[in-house]
Design a protein around this motif. Structure first.
Motif, PDB file in Angstrom:
ATOM      1  N   MET A  26       0.833  -1.202   0.000  1.00  0.00           N
ATOM      2  CA  MET A  26       0.000   0.000   0.000  1.00  0.00           C
ATOM      3  C   MET A  26       0.866   1.250   0.000  1.00  0.00           C
ATOM      4  SD  MET A  26      -1.909   0.334   3.679  1.00  0.00           S
ATOM      5  CE  MET A  26      -1.077  -0.074   5.203  1.00  0.00           C
ATOM      6  N   ARG A  53      -2.956  -1.522  -2.733  1.00  0.00           N
ATOM      7  CA  ARG A  53      -3.895  -0.517  -2.246  1.00  0.00           C
ATOM      8  C   ARG A  53      -3.388   0.892  -2.449  1.00  0.00           C
ATOM      9  NH1 ARG A  53      -7.826  -1.609   1.678  1.00  0.00           N
ATOM     10  NH2 ARG A  53      -8.278  -3.834   1.648  1.00  0.00           N
ATOM     11  N   ASP A  54      -4.125   1.648  -3.243  1.00  0.00           N
ATOM     12  CA  ASP A  54      -3.844   3.082  -3.339  1.00  0.00           C
ATOM     13  C   ASP A  54      -4.331   3.749  -2.063  1.00  0.00           C
ATOM     14  OD1 ASP A  54      -2.635   3.434  -5.868  1.00  0.00           O
ATOM     15  OD2 ASP A  54      -4.565   3.124  -6.845  1.00  0.00           O
ATOM     16  N   THR A  55      -3.510   4.592  -1.492  1.00  0.00           N
ATOM     17  CA  THR A  55      -3.895   5.294  -0.256  1.00  0.00           C
ATOM     18  C   THR A  55      -4.100   6.776  -0.548  1.00  0.00           C
ATOM     19  OG1 THR A  55      -1.642   5.910   0.318  1.00  0.00           O
ATOM     20  CG2 THR A  55      -2.422   3.756   1.094  1.00  0.00           C
ATOM     21  N   PRO A  56      -4.844   7.462   0.313  1.00  0.00           N
ATOM     22  CA  PRO A  56      -4.853   8.923   0.229  1.00  0.00           C
ATOM     23  C   PRO A  56      -3.470   9.464   0.591  1.00  0.00           C
ATOM     24  CG  PRO A  56      -6.432   8.097   1.872  1.00  0.00           C
ATOM     25  CD  PRO A  56      -5.613   6.936   1.433  1.00  0.00           C
ATOM     26  N   LEU A  57      -3.281  10.760   0.391  1.00  0.00           N
ATOM     27  CA  LEU A  57      -1.998  11.384   0.728  1.00  0.00           C
ATOM     28  C   LEU A  57      -1.963  11.606   2.237  1.00  0.00           C
ATOM     29  CD1 LEU A  57      -1.692  13.946  -2.186  1.00  0.00           C
ATOM     30  CD2 LEU A  57      -1.346  11.485  -2.165  1.00  0.00           C
ATOM     31  N   SER A  58      -1.693  10.543   2.940  1.00  0.00           N
ATOM     32  CA  SER A  58      -1.764  10.534   4.407  1.00  0.00           C
ATOM     33  C   SER A  58      -0.630   9.682   4.941  1.00  0.00           C
ATOM     34  CB  SER A  58      -3.090   9.902   4.863  1.00  0.00           C
ATOM     35  OG  SER A  58      -4.199  10.553   4.298  1.00  0.00           O
ATOM     36  N   GLU A  59       0.584  10.218   4.867  1.00  0.00           N
ATOM     37  CA  GLU A  59       1.742   9.367   5.179  1.00  0.00           C
ATOM     38  C   GLU A  59       1.681   8.806   6.588  1.00  0.00           C
ATOM     39  OE1 GLU A  59       1.888  12.229   3.563  1.00  0.00           O
ATOM     40  OE2 GLU A  59       2.829  11.762   1.642  1.00  0.00           O
ATOM     41  N   ALA A  60       1.346   9.644   7.573  1.00  0.00           N
ATOM     42  CA  ALA A  60       1.271   9.138   8.945  1.00  0.00           C
ATOM     43  C   ALA A  60       0.153   8.102   9.051  1.00  0.00           C
ATOM     44  CB  ALA A  60       1.026  10.281   9.923  1.00  0.00           C
ATOM     45  N   GLY A  61      -0.947   8.369   8.371  1.00  0.00           N
ATOM     46  CA  GLY A  61      -2.087   7.471   8.433  1.00  0.00           C
ATOM     47  C   GLY A  61      -1.782   6.106   7.853  1.00  0.00           C
ATOM     48  N   PHE A  62      -1.225   6.067   6.647  1.00  0.00           N
ATOM     49  CA  PHE A  62      -1.049   4.734   6.053  1.00  0.00           C
ATOM     50  C   PHE A  62       0.207   4.021   6.539  1.00  0.00           C
ATOM     51  CE2 PHE A  62       0.587   7.333   2.383  1.00  0.00           C
ATOM     52  CZ  PHE A  62       1.844   6.750   2.215  1.00  0.00           C
TER      53      PHE A  62
END
Lengths: 332, 337
Positions: A26, A53-62
């Protein structure tokens, strides 16, 4: 077979996902886009959107979600497009991935692999040219890898996934297009030891990752001058292979450390310190270093070239270390 | 807030399940007494570091934990002694941990802010505000990918809602429809910063709802309301309803930590909230309705005090991990190829 670093890394991910159903990838644009550096191109079509999995631009999140998924029994490969963006996820990497096993008294290990691109040299200016792997190599609890060859691009990932604890893989952006021969049966490699990439008797040039091709070119140039350099590829930046470092110094008695990071507080500083701590009396010359100039990496090509290590700077530093002067005009 | 129960519904609920109400009272008291003892032991220098107690907020953990299954997961904050205890981590192991003893739930390596327990799937104990939310999302992702019908309950304070990790986590959980129950413990202060000084939108459930996450505000001083809302939310999450968010409106009676002179709030405000003490309120309600008599209360307090006494005794007699083991658990002890 003929391949590239990018293809070797892709083959490693494909192999890992075929071997183990718990493995998934991801990150930002790893799926439909095919990866910011096209490393994961085609994997979405092959493995589907659950496992790519494509993730949103949320580095801490993913990145944090990768840690959680690893705790929950999966074997995630999290791609952070570049080390520059990973700064947004440092909390998760440093405060969680690196500490959970220890804080929990050994109860919760985090079998997570984070891949990211590192380094400069492509006129991407200050925010897209960082070499911060040395920073992360400062952190206990993490294993830091820097594959510099096709064999390591192909082989380090699976071994990293088998590690029960977090592993960060730094891929220098200048390496993706490197092409060469790779054995058809190339597979997992160790992630513990440094490798001697060129044997030599006069001086050891110690480096890793994106500067390895540069150092090998410098060694060829030095050979033409009669200086026989040994080239050591650290491969694993944490934990450092002290045995290999000390062995090459014991052999050549001279060391040059080449590191694209800034000199102050750098990985090259650590390598140099270990040599002086443990092999001081083996040395015939002070340890030399070739690092980036202490400026944010500039955009303009001539300034960027002046800021980063180069073949010429490696050659010059190595000559000085072996006590050879600069060649006079017309010589060498 | 969730539709408040009418007086009649409430009376009927207690009459139908008096054991459960007494059980929740007992669970809250276990936390209260453990925390009171922690404060004493801190003053006696037996416990060191930072210590954040949960006194006043017990109804939230008591209500939510009673709605979870043993195979669910819990992610909590640095004010998590109560969550750990009510999740099932033995009081002995919690107290020994705070003493820094090897018999502690984390061998003395975590301390008050980092309680972990694999047996009860208790994933800490996170001292970075909002740092646990992405972990909860990932735990839920693993459950989803592995086809398990487990729920991950994630506790955090309202201060976390100003952090980027909150927004990233709610977005990701909603986008991927993950089984997370987000439990916001709104005690009105992020350390000393009041809610209205840190949030442009102080209706926290509204804020969470903007991520298409089903969200409600609940009276966090009323353990029956907490239990009811948590049970419904957990059922919805477990049955594939996606992430849910509950804002529990509660209050911290004591200082933020042991180093807090409380310059940021008025004594009158604290006293006002203490009138709504979740333990005293439920006790009075049960007594008034004839479901708790003096003997029942004496029996509950005796059991709870005995448990806390035993925990302290266990911790007092604990041992120190040998310094030779300092470097253990930095990396796993299994071989790595």
């Amino acid at each position: 077979m003929k391949t590239t670093y990018r293809e070797a890394m892709r083959a490693a991910m494909r192999d890992a996902m075929q071997r183990d159903e718990r493995v998934f990838l991801m990150g930002e644009d790893v799926g439909r886009y095919g990866g910011g550096f096209a490393v994961s191109l085609g994997l979405l079509e092959e493995f589907g959107p659950q496992r790519v999995r494509d993730t949103p631009l949320s580095e801490a999140g993913f990145v944090g979600a990768g840690i959680g998924a690893a705790l929950g029994g999966m074997r995630p490969i999290v791609e952070v497009m570049t080390v520059n963006f990973s700064l947004l996820a440092l909390d998760q990497i440093v405060n969680n991935a690196a500490t959970l096993l220890h804080m929990s008294g050994g109860q919760f290990n985090v079998p997570l692999v984070i891949r990211m691109t590192t380094g400069g040299g492509r006129q991407l200016a200050a925010q897209h040219s960082h070499s911060l792997e040395g920073w992360l190599a400062h952190i206990p609890g993490l294993r830091i890898l820097a594959p510099a060859t096709l064999e390591d691009a192909r082989g380090m990932l699976w071994t990293a996934l088998e590690d029960p604890d977090p592993v960060l893989i730094f891929e220098h952006g200048s390496l993706y297009n490197v092409a060469g021969e790779l054995a058809d049966d190339a597979g997992p490699v160790d992630i513990d030891r440094a490798a001697v990439r060129r044997t030599g008797a006069d001086v050891s040039i110690i480096t890793y990752g994106g500067t390895l091709p540069m150092v090998l070119a410098a060694a060829d140039s030095l050979a033409a001058e009669g200086i026989d350099a040994e080239v050591v590829d650290l491969r694993t930046l944490r934990p450092l292979d002290d045995v290999a470092i000390l062995a090459t110094v014991a052999k050549t008695h001279r060391a040059v450390v080449v590191d694209e990071g800034w000199r102050s507080g750098s990985l090259s500083a650590e390598v140099s310190a270990r040599i002086t701590e443990s092999a001081f009396y083996d040395l015939d010359a002070p340890v030399a270093r070739v690092c980036s100039e202490e400026v944010p990496v500039p955009y303009a090509k001539h300034l960027e070239e002046a800021a980063l290590p180069s073949v010429a700077r490696v050659v010059s530093a190595t000559r000085a270390t072996v006590g050879a002067g600069e060649p006079v005009a017309g010589h060498a | 807030m969730t539709p408040p129960m009418t007086a009649e519904e409430r009376t009927a609920l207690i009459a139908a399940r008096p054991d459960q109400a007494r059980g929740l009272l007992r669970q809250m008291l276990r936390v209260r007494r453990l925390e009171e003892r922690c404060v004493e032991l801190y003053s006696a220098s037996k416990i060191r570091g930072f210590l954040h107690v949960y006194i006043g907020e017990e109804a939230v953990a008591a209500g939510v934990m009673s709605a979870l299954r043993p195979d669910d997961a819990v992610v909590a904050t640095y004010r998590e002694h109560g969550h750990a205890l009510l999740r099932g981590v033995p009081a002995t192991a919690i107290m020994a941990e705070m003493f820094g003893h090897v018999e502690g739930c984390c061998r003395g390596r975590g301390g008050s802010m980092h309680l972990f327990d694999a047996d009860t799937r208790f994933y800490g104990g996170n001292a970075i505000v909002a740092g646990g939310l992405p972990l909860a999302v990932g735990l839920a992702l693993a459950d989803r990918m592995l086809g398990r019908d487990r729920v991950t309950a994630c506790f955090f304070g309202e201060g976390a809602m100003a952090e980027g990790e909150f927004h990233e986590s709610l977005n990701l959980a909603a986008l991927w429809d993950l089984p997370v129950l987000f439990c916001c413990e709104n005690n009105l202060y992020a350390m000393g910063t009041a809610l209205e000084r840190s949030e442009s939108q102080t209706d926290l459930a509204l804020k969470a709802a903007s991520y298409e996450v089903a969200s409600w505000a609940v009276d966090g001083m009323d353990v029956l309301a907490v239990e009811e809302s948590a049970r419904r939310a957990v059922e919805a999450v477990r049955s594939g309803g996606g992430p849910h968010f509950l804002e529990f409106r509660t209050y911290r009676f004591r200082a933020h930590s042991m180093f807090d002179p409380e310059r940021y709030r008025e004594k009158a405000e604290v006293e006002h909230w203490m009138e709504r003490d979740p333990i005293a309120s439920l006790r009075a309600e049960l007594e008034a309705s004839g479901h708790l008599d003096a003997d029942d209360w004496a029996s509950i307090t005796r059991e709870v005090d005995a448990e806390v006494d035993a925990a302290v005794e266990f911790a007092e007699s604990g041992t120190l991990e040998p310094v030779a083991d300092l470097a253990r658990h930095v990396r796993s002890e299994r071989s790595t190829a």
